[in-house]
Enzyme design. Structure first.
Site, PDB file in Angstrom:
ATOM      1  N   SER A  61       5.310   1.294  -1.596  1.00 34.07           N
ATOM      2  CA  SER A  61       5.058   2.565  -0.909  1.00 34.07           C
ATOM      3  C   SER A  61       3.641   2.725  -0.392  1.00 34.07           C
ATOM      4  O   SER A  61       3.349   3.691   0.320  1.00 34.07           O
ATOM      5  CB  SER A  61       5.385   3.743  -1.836  1.00 34.07           C
ATOM      6  OG  SER A  61       6.776   3.921  -1.951  1.00 34.07           O
ATOM      7  N   LYS A  68       2.977   3.517   3.182  1.00 35.90           N
ATOM      8  CA  LYS A  68       2.983   4.877   3.723  1.00 35.90           C
ATOM      9  C   LYS A  68       1.587   5.323   4.162  1.00 35.90           C
ATOM     10  O   LYS A  68       1.434   6.355   4.824  1.00 35.90           O
ATOM     11  CB  LYS A  68       3.564   5.846   2.698  1.00 35.90           C
ATOM     12  CG  LYS A  68       5.067   5.646   2.504  1.00 35.90           C
ATOM     13  CD  LYS A  68       5.592   6.346   1.272  1.00 35.90           C
ATOM     14  CE  LYS A  68       7.076   5.991   1.088  1.00 35.90           C
ATOM     15  NZ  LYS A  68       7.583   6.324  -0.241  1.00 35.90           N
ATOM     16  N   SER A  91       5.359  10.803  -2.321  1.00 35.79           N
ATOM     17  CA  SER A  91       5.843   9.568  -1.695  1.00 35.79           C
ATOM     18  C   SER A  91       7.283   9.669  -1.216  1.00 35.79           C
ATOM     19  O   SER A  91       8.080   8.759  -1.384  1.00 35.79           O
ATOM     20  CB  SER A  91       5.700   8.410  -2.689  1.00 35.79           C
ATOM     21  OG  SER A  91       5.794   7.175  -2.047  1.00 35.79           O
ATOM     22  N   LYS A 130      -2.732   6.472  -2.763  1.00 34.32           N
ATOM     23  CA  LYS A 130      -1.307   6.203  -2.516  1.00 34.32           C
ATOM     24  C   LYS A 130      -0.849   5.101  -3.458  1.00 34.32           C
ATOM     25  O   LYS A 130      -1.382   3.989  -3.456  1.00 34.32           O
ATOM     26  CB  LYS A 130      -1.089   5.765  -1.060  1.00 34.32           C
ATOM     27  CG  LYS A 130       0.377   5.552  -0.727  1.00 34.32           C
ATOM     28  CD  LYS A 130       1.104   6.881  -0.705  1.00 34.32           C
ATOM     29  CE  LYS A 130       2.597   6.731  -0.971  1.00 34.32           C
ATOM     30  NZ  LYS A 130       2.919   6.465  -2.389  1.00 34.32           N
TER      31      LYS A 130
END
Length: 385
Positions: free
Chosen positions: A63, A66, A123, A229
């Site tokens: 992820s 992202k 997320s 993140k």
């Protein structure tokens, strides 16, 4: 533009600013991370890398991809392509995404800013796909733009295959590229409005709520961390791109392939502590301080105008380094009237002979245009009458 003056700021005084207590080796002698396959630590402002371990290895980043999804969303807002206060209708495909999500309902309209927030905080895969379809018409076209943006940023060891980071054999990145991409993302100040949120309810149009909890535990555990993140898949392991700000120094840390969740958070704290202990980001131009010399003005009630940098400027260095800082001021030939804040030139900043910044110069005051009476008085004064 023409050269106006060699500004009277002593390089020696700037070097003294960067003098400190710790010896620097450019990279730490010992490993700063534990249980992670790859790492990178970078100064966010200059992009200078101060620590890396296996940082160019091609790896899945889950992820963390992202970071680029969010970048394109913020870019679309700044270009006017995406209205942050507008709403979008969620497709069945977006609502059906698995993994991390806020459980969007297909056919319902959701606020753009709330969708972006859900990506930053928890997320949300469904929000990623919904926004990608809105910005580019399809996720695949959005992914094409993600790869183009990565190329623009100089990220040569990155390939995106979706906007969520869900497992797909063809996608990869590396710690150094992620640091560059995350450093670019955090230039969007709006990002920090969401990244600092720890716990918040996501409101659906059908009166449901989904509680969002920030996946970046350092928001709670490390006082200087204000964004990050996370990512995890069995293939990628535990990953984290994070940023922390202390005094004037903002660092970007990336760890990939952690064996456990604690590994990624503990390793990131170690990287940040190393960076803050051994490096500094000192202000060398203050936007609130005028330059020593004034700029001549034609046709004005005043013969010159005070000028100052449009923004602050910093130089990144190790704490025991004494860099040679020099300046070159370039200005335009200006005529009245002038207003405070008008751009009249720029100042180039050189560190050890290499330009490291270029800051606009602006008027620090208004200068009105001279009228007939003003000109008459000047004539009389010049004649000595």
């Amino acid at each position: 533009m023409k050269k106006f003056l060699a500004i009277a700021l002593a390089a020696a005084s700037c070097a003294a600013l960067c003098a400190g207590a710790h010896k620097n080796n450019s990279f730490a002698d010992e490993a700063l991370t534990s249980g992670c396959k790859s790492a990178c630590l970078m100064d966010a402002y200059s992009g200078q890398i101060v620590y890396e371990d296996n940082s160019l290895a091609h790896m899945p980043i889950a992820s963390v991809c992202k970071v680029m999804t969010l970048t394109l969303c913020f870019d679309a807002i700044e270009s006017g392509k995406l209205d942050p206060d507008g709403t979008i209708t969620v497709s069945e495909r977006a609502a059906g995404m698995g993994g991390s999500q806020v459980f969007l309902q297909s056919g319902l309209k959701y606020n753009v800013s709330e969708l972006i927030k859900s990506i930053v905080v928890c997320s949300a895969n469904d929000s990623c796909v919904a926004l990608s379809e809105t910005v580019c018409g399809s996720e695949q076209k959005f992914v094409d733009e993600m790869n183009k943006k990565a190329e623009t940023l100089g990220c040569k060891d990155t390939l995106f295959a979706n906007c969520t980071g869900l497992p797909k054999d063809t996608q990869y990145s590396c710690a150094r590229d992620v640091a560059v991409m995350f450093g670019n993302l955090i230039t969007h100040e709006k990002y920090f409005d969401y990244s600092r949120i720890w716990l918040e309810d996501f409101a659906h149009p059908d009166d449901r709520t989904t509680t969002m909890t920030n996946t970046n535990k350092l928001i709670k555990k490390y006082s200087y961390c204000d964004g990050g993140k996370t990512g995890f898949t069995n293939e990628a392991g535990f990953c984290l791109a994070a940023t922390a700000l202390k005094d004037n120094l903002r660092l970007v840390s990336v760890v990939l392939g952690g064996s456990t969740s604690d590994d990624r958070f503990d390793s990131t704290v170690s990287l940040f502590n190393y960076g803050f202990a051994n490096y500094c980001n000192k202000m060398i131009l203050d936007k609130n301080v005028n330059l020593n010399d004034k700029l001549p003005v034609s046709l004005g009630r005043k013969e010159s105008v005070s000028i100052r940098p449009e923004r602050d400027s910093f130089v990144f260095c190790s704490r025991d380094e004494q860099p040679d800082i020099t300046f070159n001021v370039l200005t335009e030939h200006v005529k009245a009237p002038l207003c405070k804040g008008d751009k009249v030139g720029e100042i180039e900043v050189y560190k050890n002979g290499v330009m490291c910044d270029c800051v606009a110069l602006v008027c620090a005051e208004d200068v009105a245009r001279a009228d007939f009476g003003d000109n008459w008085h000047k004539i009389v004064d010049n004649w000595g009458l």
